[in-house]
Design a protein around this motif. Structure first.
Motif, short mmCIF file in Angstrom:
data_model
loop_
_atom_site.label_atom_id
_atom_site.label_comp_id
_atom_site.label_asym_id
_atom_site.label_seq_id
_atom_site.Cartn_x
_atom_site.Cartn_y
_atom_site.Cartn_z
N UNK A 14 0.83 -1.20 0.00
CA UNK A 14 0.00 0.00 0.00
C UNK A 14 0.87 1.26 0.00
N UNK A 15 1.98 1.25 0.74
CA UNK A 15 2.91 2.39 0.71
C UNK A 15 3.52 2.55 -0.68
N UNK A 16 3.96 1.46 -1.27
CA UNK A 16 4.53 1.53 -2.62
C UNK A 16 3.48 1.98 -3.64
N UNK A 17 2.23 1.60 -3.42
CA UNK A 17 1.16 1.98 -4.34
C UNK A 17 1.02 3.50 -4.39
N UNK A 18 1.23 4.16 -3.26
CA UNK A 18 1.20 5.63 -3.25
C UNK A 18 2.31 6.20 -4.14
N UNK A 19 3.49 5.60 -4.08
CA UNK A 19 4.60 6.04 -4.94
C UNK A 19 4.30 5.77 -6.41
N UNK A 20 3.68 4.65 -6.68
CA UNK A 20 3.24 4.30 -8.04
C UNK A 20 2.28 5.37 -8.57
N UNK A 21 1.30 5.73 -7.76
CA UNK A 21 0.34 6.75 -8.18
C UNK A 21 1.01 8.12 -8.35
N UNK A 24 12.68 -7.45 -6.27
CA UNK A 24 13.87 -7.31 -5.43
C UNK A 24 15.08 -7.24 -6.34
N UNK A 25 15.89 -6.20 -6.19
CA UNK A 25 17.11 -6.06 -6.99
C UNK A 25 18.31 -5.96 -6.05
N UNK A 26 19.24 -6.87 -6.23
CA UNK A 26 20.43 -6.91 -5.37
C UNK A 26 20.06 -6.86 -3.89
N UNK A 27 19.00 -7.59 -3.54
CA UNK A 27 18.57 -7.69 -2.15
C UNK A 27 17.74 -6.53 -1.64
N UNK A 28 17.45 -5.54 -2.50
CA UNK A 28 16.69 -4.37 -2.06
C UNK A 28 15.33 -4.31 -2.75
N UNK A 29 14.34 -3.84 -2.02
CA UNK A 29 13.01 -3.65 -2.57
C UNK A 29 13.07 -2.62 -3.68
N UNK A 30 12.64 -3.02 -4.88
CA UNK A 30 12.75 -2.15 -6.05
C UNK A 30 11.40 -1.82 -6.68
N UNK A 31 10.32 -2.47 -6.24
CA UNK A 31 9.02 -2.19 -6.82
C UNK A 31 8.07 -3.35 -6.64
N UNK A 61 -0.84 -3.98 -12.38
CA UNK A 61 -0.03 -2.81 -12.10
C UNK A 61 1.42 -3.27 -12.01
N UNK A 62 2.32 -2.36 -12.38
CA UNK A 62 3.75 -2.67 -12.39
C UNK A 62 4.48 -1.39 -12.05
N UNK A 63 5.42 -1.48 -11.10
CA UNK A 63 6.09 -0.27 -10.65
C UNK A 63 7.53 -0.59 -10.25
N UNK A 64 8.43 0.24 -10.75
CA UNK A 64 9.85 0.17 -10.37
C UNK A 64 10.23 1.54 -9.81
N UNK A 65 10.81 1.55 -8.62
CA UNK A 65 11.26 2.80 -8.01
C UNK A 65 12.26 3.52 -8.92
N UNK A 66 12.22 4.84 -8.89
CA UNK A 66 13.06 5.65 -9.76
C UNK A 66 14.54 5.32 -9.67
N UNK A 67 15.04 5.00 -8.48
CA UNK A 67 16.47 4.72 -8.33
C UNK A 67 16.89 3.42 -9.01
N UNK A 68 15.91 2.59 -9.45
CA UNK A 68 16.21 1.33 -10.13
C UNK A 68 15.88 1.40 -11.63
N UNK A 69 15.32 2.51 -12.07
CA UNK A 69 14.95 2.64 -13.48
C UNK A 69 16.19 2.75 -14.36
#
Length: 162
Positions: free
Chosen positions: A17-24, A63-70, A88-96
């Motif tokens: 739900x927290x990540x969904x806010x970032x997605x939106x 999960x990318x290199x052990x970190x939550x990425x989306x 829905x599909x979301x990748x955090x900006x730092x992993x794009x």
């Protein structure tokens, strides 16, 4: 770079739900979603809830290199049990732009083989570019693209098989 999918459990739902806010928030840059007076984006909570109480819904953290990425939310398209849909599909900006999204989607295709579709809002140009490139690469350019109605909104549908 290591990318994997991790099934999201009911206990992980608050993280989704927290990540969904970032997605939106990311989508708001191109499609103009408004923020509420509470400082959050309003959305139908059933969108997320379905992934925890419908059998043909499959929620994953990326999960990318052990970190939550989306996240990747895979489901069977409503009323079409043999058609897979990237809800829905979301990748955090730092992993794009590092191949994380492509690798995660490839893992989704391998985990759920069959007929697929991806839907994109026409105003989300960045997402269109990502999906066209990614689907083209992963299907050897064997997909179709149509503009269709989805719940009263025009969307671009990319259809293919995995």
């Amino acid at each position: 770079m290591s990318v994997k999918l991790q099934s999201i459990t009911l206990g992980d739902k608050p993280i989704l739900e927290n990540l969904f806010q970032l997605y939106l928030y990311e989508m708001s840059k191109s499609v103009g979603f408004d923020i509420s007076e509470a400082g959050t984006f309003d959305y139908d909570p059933d969108i997320v809830e379905a992934y925890f109480n419908k059998s043909q819904h499959h929620p994953y953290f990326i999960i990318s290199n052990g970190k939550l990425a989306g996240f990747a939310l895979v489901r069977n398209y409503p009323d079409t049990t043999d058609l897979l849909d990237m809800g829905q599909f979301f990748v955090l900006g730092s992993f794009m732009r590092q191949g994380v999204g492509r690798a995660a989607f490839d893992l989704c295709l391998k985990a759920h083989t069959g007929r697929w579709q991806v839907r994109v809002l026409p105003d989300n140009v960045a997402a269109q570019k990502f999906w066209k490139r990614t689907v083209s690469e992963l299907t050897d350019d064997t997909y179709t693209m149509d503009s269709l109605d989805y719940q009263g909104k025009e969307m671009i549908f990319l259809s293919f098989a995995s």
